[in-house]
Scaffold this motif. Sequence first.
Motif, PDB file in Angstrom:
ATOM      1  N   SER A  39      72.618  75.797  13.609  1.00 22.97           N
ATOM      2  CA  SER A  39      72.789  75.030  12.523  1.00 22.97           C
ATOM      3  C   SER A  39      72.943  73.488  12.700  1.00 22.97           C
ATOM      4  CB  SER A  39      74.215  75.340  11.753  1.00 22.97           C
ATOM      5  OG  SER A  39      74.431  74.650  10.471  1.00 22.97           O
ATOM      6  N   VAL A  42      69.381  72.621  13.533  1.00 25.17           N
ATOM      7  CA  VAL A  42      68.628  72.292  12.252  1.00 25.17           C
ATOM      8  C   VAL A  42      68.918  70.906  11.517  1.00 25.17           C
ATOM      9  CG1 VAL A  42      68.172  73.284   9.738  1.00 25.17           C
ATOM     10  CG2 VAL A  42      68.247  74.742  12.003  1.00 25.17           C
ATOM     11  N   SER A  43      70.351  70.670  11.410  1.00 24.47           N
ATOM     12  CA  SER A  43      70.661  69.445  10.872  1.00 24.47           C
ATOM     13  C   SER A  43      70.259  68.245  11.607  1.00 24.47           C
ATOM     14  CB  SER A  43      72.420  69.314  10.740  1.00 24.47           C
ATOM     15  OG  SER A  43      72.980  70.372  10.048  1.00 24.47           O
ATOM     16  N   HIS A  45      67.279  67.843  12.952  1.00 18.76           N
ATOM     17  CA  HIS A  45      65.956  67.751  12.821  1.00 18.76           C
ATOM     18  C   HIS A  45      65.716  67.302  11.567  1.00 18.76           C
ATOM     19  CE1 HIS A  45      65.156  70.748  16.478  1.00 18.76           C
ATOM     20  NE2 HIS A  45      65.057  69.393  16.668  1.00 18.76           N
ATOM     21  N   ASP A  46      66.637  67.671  10.427  1.00 18.55           N
ATOM     22  CA  ASP A  46      66.586  67.267   9.218  1.00 18.55           C
ATOM     23  C   ASP A  46      67.006  65.835   9.196  1.00 18.55           C
ATOM     24  OD1 ASP A  46      66.031  69.566   8.249  1.00 18.55           O
ATOM     25  OD2 ASP A  46      68.202  70.217   7.592  1.00 18.55           O
ATOM     26  N   PHE A  47      67.847  65.286   9.699  1.00 15.88           N
ATOM     27  CA  PHE A  47      68.343  63.672   9.934  1.00 15.88           C
ATOM     28  C   PHE A  47      67.051  62.954  10.401  1.00 15.88           C
ATOM     29  CE2 PHE A  47      72.938  65.121   9.809  1.00 15.88           C
ATOM     30  CZ  PHE A  47      73.530  64.599   8.426  1.00 15.88           C
ATOM     31  N   LYS A  49      63.952  63.796  10.234  1.00 14.51           N
ATOM     32  CA  LYS A  49      62.710  63.860   9.161  1.00 14.51           C
ATOM     33  C   LYS A  49      63.114  62.810   7.906  1.00 14.51           C
ATOM     34  CE  LYS A  49      61.407  68.743  10.138  1.00 14.51           C
ATOM     35  NZ  LYS A  49      61.276  69.727   9.382  1.00 14.51           N
ATOM     36  N   GLN A  50      64.629  62.713   7.516  1.00 13.48           N
ATOM     37  CA  GLN A  50      64.839  61.812   6.621  1.00 13.48           C
ATOM     38  C   GLN A  50      64.633  60.519   7.058  1.00 13.48           C
ATOM     39  OE1 GLN A  50      68.743  63.130   5.218  1.00 13.48           O
ATOM     40  NE2 GLN A  50      68.165  65.206   4.864  1.00 13.48           N
ATOM     41  N   SER A  53      61.135  59.476   6.968  1.00 19.81           N
ATOM     42  CA  SER A  53      60.607  59.078   5.573  1.00 19.81           C
ATOM     43  C   SER A  53      61.409  57.971   5.383  1.00 19.81           C
ATOM     44  CB  SER A  53      61.236  60.406   4.633  1.00 19.81           C
ATOM     45  OG  SER A  53      60.901  60.114   3.285  1.00 19.81           O
TER      46      SER A  53
END
Length: 142
Positions: A39, A42-43, A45-47, A49-50, A53
């Motif tokens: 988990s 995943v977090s 990689h999400d950070f 990506k954010q 952006s």
Amino acid sequence: MFQLKYQRCFKVLRYVAVLGILAFSSQGLTIHPATAQTSDTVSLHDFIKQGDSLVAQGKSVDALKMYRQALTIAERLAKSDPANTGWQYDLGISNERVGDVQTTQGDLTAALRSYQVRHDIISRLAKTDPTKARKSSARDRT
């Protein structure tokens, strides 16, 4: 207000249980560390990506916050299993992203430190896992 907070808390617990991080048993709640680390990945990689952006939108202050969140997770994962080259690579990439924003913001001393950490990690990976180092150096050329 209390009811709303309770509902949110319950939704989070249910979501975490669905992910398999928590299990309900007669002994109470049990945390599954390996799943929690998945988990975290995943977090992380999400950070990133954010942050990417936000950089594209010109919001470097907010992007730096996202990259630092990713860096915090990457440091914890890399420290928990130094032999895991994937987590070491993620730590290098997180440092690189932080350095990129620091460069944009004109904080060149901090950026140099971030890039040096990334360089040291990738150099170590080149000795232990050449495929990760090649992947990183291919990104550098683009």
